[in-house]
Design a protein around this motif. Structure first.
Motif, short mmCIF file in Angstrom:
data_model
loop_
_atom_site.label_atom_id
_atom_site.label_comp_id
_atom_site.label_asym_id
_atom_site.label_seq_id
_atom_site.Cartn_x
_atom_site.Cartn_y
_atom_site.Cartn_z
N ALA A 165 0.81 -1.22 0.00
CA ALA A 165 0.00 0.00 0.00
C ALA A 165 0.84 1.27 0.00
CB ALA A 165 -0.94 0.01 1.21
N VAL A 166 1.98 1.27 0.70
CA VAL A 166 2.78 2.50 0.76
C VAL A 166 3.36 2.83 -0.60
CG1 VAL A 166 3.27 2.23 3.23
CG2 VAL A 166 4.86 1.26 1.57
N ASN A 167 3.68 1.81 -1.39
CA ASN A 167 4.16 2.05 -2.75
C ASN A 167 3.01 2.45 -3.68
OD1 ASN A 167 7.21 1.08 -3.18
ND2 ASN A 167 6.26 -0.15 -1.57
N LEU A 168 1.87 1.81 -3.51
CA LEU A 168 0.70 2.20 -4.30
C LEU A 168 0.35 3.66 -4.08
CD1 LEU A 168 -1.48 -0.97 -3.64
CD2 LEU A 168 -0.69 -0.20 -5.89
N SER A 169 0.52 4.15 -2.85
CA SER A 169 0.21 5.54 -2.55
C SER A 169 1.15 6.49 -3.31
CB SER A 169 0.31 5.78 -1.05
OG SER A 169 -0.13 7.08 -0.71
N GLU A 190 -12.28 2.32 13.23
CA GLU A 190 -11.91 2.69 11.86
C GLU A 190 -10.55 3.38 11.83
OE1 GLU A 190 -11.98 3.47 7.72
OE2 GLU A 190 -12.86 1.94 9.01
N CYS A 191 -10.24 4.18 12.84
CA CYS A 191 -8.92 4.82 12.93
C CYS A 191 -7.82 3.76 13.06
CB CYS A 191 -8.85 5.76 14.13
SG CYS A 191 -9.88 7.24 13.97
N VAL A 192 -8.09 2.73 13.87
CA VAL A 192 -7.12 1.64 14.01
C VAL A 192 -6.93 0.93 12.67
CG1 VAL A 192 -6.73 -0.60 15.09
CG2 VAL A 192 -7.49 1.34 16.47
N ARG A 193 -8.03 0.68 11.98
CA ARG A 193 -7.93 0.04 10.66
C ARG A 193 -7.12 0.89 9.69
NH1 ARG A 193 -9.28 0.20 5.76
NH2 ARG A 193 -10.37 2.18 6.05
N ARG A 194 -7.32 2.21 9.75
CA ARG A 194 -6.58 3.12 8.86
C ARG A 194 -5.08 3.03 9.11
NH1 ARG A 194 -8.91 7.81 6.93
NH2 ARG A 194 -6.79 8.29 6.25
N TYR A 195 -4.69 2.82 10.37
CA TYR A 195 -3.26 2.68 10.66
C TYR A 195 -2.74 1.32 10.21
CZ TYR A 195 1.10 1.84 13.02
OH TYR A 195 2.40 1.50 13.27
N ARG A 196 -3.46 0.27 10.53
CA ARG A 196 -2.99 -1.08 10.22
C ARG A 196 -3.01 -1.36 8.72
NH1 ARG A 196 -6.41 -4.45 14.75
NH2 ARG A 196 -4.86 -4.42 16.43
N ARG A 197 -4.06 -0.89 8.04
CA ARG A 197 -4.25 -1.23 6.63
C ARG A 197 -4.63 0.01 5.83
NH1 ARG A 197 -5.34 -6.91 5.11
NH2 ARG A 197 -4.55 -8.15 6.83
N PRO A 198 -3.66 0.87 5.56
CA PRO A 198 -3.95 2.09 4.81
C PRO A 198 -4.47 1.79 3.42
CG PRO A 198 -1.58 1.71 4.93
CD PRO A 198 -2.22 0.72 5.86
#
Length: 335
Positions: free
Chosen positions: A70-74, A195-203
């Protein structure tokens, strides 16, 4: 883990099948891929290190596999590119459990499948620790459709996709409750903070939004928020030769995140602006392209795109608050 060949076999078995344009994939000395006609290649790479970019107490191997891609996709989203291939380099300890390796591969494979990415090769090495994961990714973009940080002009309006501060709020909650599953079991909180936790774990990389902004010629400049909004505003303004004014009253900060920050005694606005790991997009848009931006909004499948300020002739970087103006925070720095 039984060894390098076993790990490679596990990776190959779980990845999506190669598309037809991959002539040679995993298993040879190098991959061979057909170039897409009339496009430019866009390349990016990122490394995640155990204990630095994730904490194994509250990030599962599957989370790490997802995030590694995901970090590369971003990054590709910020350039307006369509993702194509990925190379995976793993430096793992000999004690890495098979179940953890399998979970990591599943997280990475699911994200690759979701975005049509072909994982075509890489490298596996042993390390005494910590575990390190490097993904190199390629994408394709049309000439004159590539987004950069340097195209902004004074007077361009600044917009941000999604929300800011959510991932940092999720991280802060996890650091206070370092046991996987607590939040899902209702320990302390609401679905909004979950949802905030999900955003951190799985951006979620904003690939579709980046492609739309580029193909519709909406944006003059763009950058992802991997290191936070303050850092992105600073980088875009510096590259574009402008200043910037951010209106703190317009920032899309989730209520759950603002409440968590306030309970900790932190200023919610400054904390959200400084925090990283949001993986949203900061976009500069000329006023003359507002209608085109509205068209992108309609095609963005419900993703909010919020105006937060503008680029300015004056070189100052300003955060406007109800109490007055103050310098924009410096933002996150790796070292």
């Amino acid at each position: 883990m039984t060894g390098e060949r076993d790990l490679i076999s596990r990776i190959r078995a779980r990845l999506p099948a190669d598309p037809s344009w991959v002539r040679v994939g995993i298993g040879d000395d190098a991959a061979v891929v057909e170039a897409e006609r009339n496009t430019l290649d866009v390349l990016t790479t990122d490394t995640l290190v155990e204990g630095v970019h994730w904490d194994p107490r509250f990030c599962s191997p599957s989370d790490v596999g997802h995030k590694a891609l995901a970090v590369n996709l971003s990054d590709l989203a910020a350039m307006g590119a369509q993702p194509r291939t990925a190379l995976l380099s793993l430096s793992v300890t000999r004690a890495w459990a098979e179940r953890d390796a399998d979970a990591f591969i599943e997280g990475l494979a699911d994200e690759a499948r979701a975005h049509g990415v072909a994982v075509v090769g890489g490298n596996v090495a042993a390390t005494p620790g910590p575990i390190a994961i490097t993904v190199t990714m390629t994408g394709a973009a049309r000439p004159r459709r590539v987004l950069t940080r340097s195209g902004g002009r004074a007077g361009d309006e600044l917009y941000v996709t999604g929300s800011i501060g959510a991932a940092l709020a999720g991280l802060r909650w996890l650091q206070a409750h370092p046991t996987l599953g607590d939040i899902d079991a209702g320990h302390d909180t609401s679905s909004a903070l979950a949802e905030c936790v999900r955003r951190y774990r799985r951006p979620e990389a904003r690939v579709r939004a980046g492609r739309l902004l580029a193909s519709n010629r909406v944006a003059t400049a763009c950058m992802d928020l991997s290191d936070g909004l303050a850092d992105a505003v600073r980088q875009v303004a510096q590259a574009s030769g402008t200043g910037a004014r951010i209106d703190g009253t317009l920032l899309p900060i989730p209520e759950a995140a603002a409440t968590l920050f306030a309970r900790r005694g932190d200023d919610p606005v400054r904390t959200a602006v400084e925090g990283g790991d949001d993986y949203e997009l900061l976009v500069a848009v000329p006023r003359s392209r507002r209608r085109a931006l509205d068209a992108v909004r309609r095609l963005a499948r419900g993703l909010p795109i919020t105006r937060i300020g503008e680029l300015t002739k004056a070189p100052a970087l300003v955060l406007a608050r109800q109490a007055g103006e103050e310098p924009l925070p410096v933002g996150f720095a790796h070292f």
